[in-house]
Scaffold this active site. Structure first.
Site, PDB file in Angstrom:
ATOM      1  N   SER A  41      12.904   8.523  18.025  1.00  0.00           N
ATOM      2  CA  SER A  41      12.567   9.498  16.982  1.00  0.00           C
ATOM      3  C   SER A  41      11.277  10.237  17.337  1.00  0.00           C
ATOM      4  O   SER A  41      11.220  11.474  17.311  1.00  0.00           O
ATOM      5  CB  SER A  41      12.420   8.738  15.651  1.00  0.00           C
ATOM      6  OG  SER A  41      11.860   9.549  14.669  1.00  0.00           O
ATOM      7  N   LYS A  45      10.945  14.352  19.426  1.00  0.00           N
ATOM      8  CA  LYS A  45      10.195  15.474  18.851  1.00  0.00           C
ATOM      9  C   LYS A  45       9.021  15.862  19.747  1.00  0.00           C
ATOM     10  O   LYS A  45       8.743  17.042  19.948  1.00  0.00           O
ATOM     11  CB  LYS A  45       9.708  15.109  17.440  1.00  0.00           C
ATOM     12  CG  LYS A  45      10.863  15.043  16.440  1.00  0.00           C
ATOM     13  CD  LYS A  45      10.426  14.558  15.074  1.00  0.00           C
ATOM     14  CE  LYS A  45      10.129  13.105  15.050  1.00  0.00           C
ATOM     15  NZ  LYS A  45      10.034  12.435  13.793  1.00  0.00           N
ATOM     16  N   ARG A  73      18.356   5.918   8.463  1.00  0.00           N
ATOM     17  CA  ARG A  73      17.480   4.743   8.653  1.00  0.00           C
ATOM     18  C   ARG A  73      16.694   4.453   7.383  1.00  0.00           C
ATOM     19  O   ARG A  73      16.500   3.306   6.992  1.00  0.00           O
ATOM     20  CB  ARG A  73      16.498   5.005   9.808  1.00  0.00           C
ATOM     21  CG  ARG A  73      17.152   4.971  11.178  1.00  0.00           C
ATOM     22  CD  ARG A  73      16.213   5.525  12.223  1.00  0.00           C
ATOM     23  NE  ARG A  73      14.982   4.768  12.336  1.00  0.00           N
ATOM     24  CZ  ARG A  73      13.828   5.275  12.806  1.00  0.00           C
ATOM     25  NH1 ARG A  73      13.765   6.539  13.205  1.00  0.00           N
ATOM     26  NH2 ARG A  73      12.755   4.531  12.874  1.00  0.00           N
ATOM     27  N   HIS A  90      -0.076  12.174  19.785  1.00  0.00           N
ATOM     28  CA  HIS A  90       0.715  11.739  18.638  1.00  0.00           C
ATOM     29  C   HIS A  90       0.113  10.444  18.118  1.00  0.00           C
ATOM     30  O   HIS A  90      -0.265   9.572  18.902  1.00  0.00           O
ATOM     31  CB  HIS A  90       2.181  11.494  19.031  1.00  0.00           C
ATOM     32  CG  HIS A  90       2.998  10.990  17.884  1.00  0.00           C
ATOM     33  ND1 HIS A  90       3.488  11.834  16.907  1.00  0.00           N
ATOM     34  CD2 HIS A  90       3.371   9.737  17.535  1.00  0.00           C
ATOM     35  CE1 HIS A  90       4.137  11.117  16.004  1.00  0.00           C
ATOM     36  NE2 HIS A  90       4.088   9.845  16.363  1.00  0.00           N
ATOM     37  N   ASP A 114      17.462  13.839  15.007  1.00  0.00           N
ATOM     38  CA  ASP A 114      16.511  12.851  14.466  1.00  0.00           C
ATOM     39  C   ASP A 114      16.480  12.920  12.946  1.00  0.00           C
ATOM     40  O   ASP A 114      16.406  11.904  12.266  1.00  0.00           O
ATOM     41  CB  ASP A 114      15.103  13.090  15.034  1.00  0.00           C
ATOM     42  CG  ASP A 114      14.088  12.175  14.347  1.00  0.00           C
ATOM     43  OD1 ASP A 114      14.255  10.954  14.438  1.00  0.00           O
ATOM     44  OD2 ASP A 114      13.155  12.687  13.697  1.00  0.00           O
TER      45      ASP A 114
HETATM   46  N1  URA Z   1       7.529   8.560  12.944  1.00  0.00           N
HETATM   47  C1  URA Z   1       8.638   9.197  13.365  1.00  0.00           C
HETATM   48  O1  URA Z   1       8.623  10.380  13.635  1.00  0.00           O
HETATM   49  N2  URA Z   1       9.771   8.481  13.457  1.00  0.00           N
HETATM   50  C2  URA Z   1       9.843   7.172  13.190  1.00  0.00           C
HETATM   51  O2  URA Z   1      10.896   6.590  13.333  1.00  0.00           O
HETATM   52  C3  URA Z   1       8.685   6.527  12.753  1.00  0.00           C
HETATM   53  C4  URA Z   1       7.521   7.246  12.648  1.00  0.00           C
END
Ligand code: URA
Length: 471
Positions: A210, A214, A195, A109, A188
């Protein structure tokens, strides 16, 4: 709340939250007001309080404005590792959670940047080295590009496949690359949308929960995290990026994942290409053993980490050597070609770049002075690409995959007056826009000075942590 289930859907995000109201812990007299006040006053929340609150968002016990208030309290006062893990846990199990057999399942990631295209290079390399790569990615966010948008530049390439197909491809072929769906961590999606409008995106625990909710849902047992820092990154300051890297690592370890975290530079764009089709071409070139050295080196480093975490190399260095061999032997390019074909795309793009959607016009931007490149503003270049149509200003915008930039010069390079700094790829009706763009680039975004600059390293540091638990 018991967690004897592993596969939940969006509907059960709601059911689960209602169930949580009936368990022993959650029949306690929690109130949204009291939980918000506790966090406002800098106290630590229990996991039950976190679960009750986030569950309440789905079952109606908590309103959007109460959630927004809690998000601001978290933004201001933070959360420790335990609270962050509780938040991640609830968000993770709000949706579908996949599980693969074997210890060689590893994904990467990146916290996002401009020209950041390493997924298309490292995923085929890792798969060519016997790592299973279940990659679920997002679309472009603000000035940063998204893997899904880049994949969709390849004619026919499908990024929305059923999970059964995704699992089959990963198990049988070692790699599949799809886009986020509403079934992965739906909590999320809801929280991110709040947010986004309450100035609470830039919070380390909220970003951690977040991202990790995922990534953990993909079922990989190793995660390589590329945490970017610099003007084009989410975490502009190095000390914030270090905190985020540490938070991601600690959360991953708590969930039994082996973690490699690299802190990398995003003060200038990565590689030479910015824009979806142009970036796909650069990836194919790197898989052919060509391409710019910064993007190639970072991709090999991260792929080496995946190979190491997945148990196919004893050290990171050995992993990098294996990654290089996968490129020089042509195996990684073959994996990429096969991946494109399996997911409905035209693999001939690997030989014939004209099959990609490309912009009709190219305008070179030439230097008006001699010297050395001191800076190429990654954030500005990312925003210029969005302005040309290569990214989205609002979620409903259609992306033009052909537009973008190819840089001829990077920070530290010397330049003569009249030499080409970069080429803008644009459409015929954008000529006026391009004139203004050239002024901005020459006057603000590319800094040229007489002396040779000190160039920051591309990779500031890398940490590897092995989990004590098995997933
Ligand atoms: N990428 C994400 O998936 N979530 C965040 O909060 C910031 C970057």
């Amino acid at each position: 709340m018991t967690r004897d289930f592993h596969i939940l859907t969006l509907a059960s995000f709601i059911t689960m939250s209602q169930e949580s109201m009936n368990t022993d812990e959650s029949t306690q007299d929690y109130s949204a007001y009291a939980i918000i006040a506790k966090k406002r006053d800098g106290q630590k929340l229990t996991s039950d309080e976190v679960n009750w609150f986030i569950g309440g968002l789905a079952n109606g016990n908590v309103t959007d404005y109460q959630m927004s208030a809690l998000l601001m309290a978290i933004y201001l006062n933070g959360m420790d590792t335990e609270e962050t893990a509780a938040l991640t846990d609830f968000m993770l199990y709000s949706g579908k959670v996949l599980k693969f057999d074997g210890q060689n399942v590893v994904d990467k990631h990146s916290t996002g940047g401009v020209g950041d295209k390493t997924s298309f290079i490292l995923a085929p390399i890792a798969a060519a080295c016997d790592i299973k790569v279940p990659m679920i990615s997002g679309r472009g966010l603000g000035h940063t590009g998204g893997t899904v948008d880049k994949s969709e530049a390849i004619p026919g390439f499908k990024t929305s496949l059923d999970f059964e197909v995704f699992e089959k491809f990963v198990n049988e072929h070692g790699i599949c690359m799809i886009g986020q769906t509403g079934e992965i961590a739906p909590a999320d999606k809801k929280i991110y949308s709040l947010r986004d409008v309450t100035a609470t995106v830039e919070s380390i625990p909220l970003i951690t929960a977040s991202i990790m909710s995922k990534k953990l849902a993909e079922g990989a047992n190793g995660l390589v995290m590329d945490v970017k820092t610099g003007h084009g990154a989410f975490m502009e300051k190095k000390e914030d990026a270090i905190k985020l890297a540490d938070s991601l690592t600690q959360t991953g370890l708590r969930f039994g994942r082996n973690m490699m975290t690299s802190l990398t530079d995003m003060s200038q764009p990565l590689g030479n290409a910015i824009g979806n089709s142009l970036e796909i071409i650069e990836c194919i070139e790197i898989l052919k053993g060509n391409g710019p050295s910064d993007c190639r080196d970072l991709s090999l480093h991260l792929a080496g980490g995946m190979i190491h975490l997945g148990g196919k190399a004893a050290t990171l260095e050995e992993g990098i050597e294996k990654a290089k061999e996968a490129v020089t032997s042509g195996r990684a390019l073959k994996v990429f070609r096969d991946l494109i074909e399996r997911q409905g795309g035209n693999p001939e793009v690997c030989e014939n770049y004209d099959l990609l959607p490309l912009a009709k016009c190219q305008t070179e931007v030439k230097s008006s002075t001699d010297g050395f490149i001191h800076g190429i503003d990654a954030l500005a270049m990312g925003l210029h690409c969005v302005d040309l149509g290569g990214g989205r200003k609002v979620a409903s915008d259609k992306v033009d995959p052909g537009v973008g930039f190819v840089l001829n010069k990077k920070v530290g390079d010397s330049v003569d007056s009249g030499e080409t700094l970069l080429t803008i790829h644009h459409n015929e009706n954008q000529k006026e826009h391009v004139k203004k763009l050239i002024e901005d680039i020459l006057n603000k975004d590319i800094k040229i000075q007489k002396d040779k600059p000190q160039v920051d390293p591309l990779i500031f540091e890398t940490k590897i942590n092995w989990s004590q638990k098995n997933v």
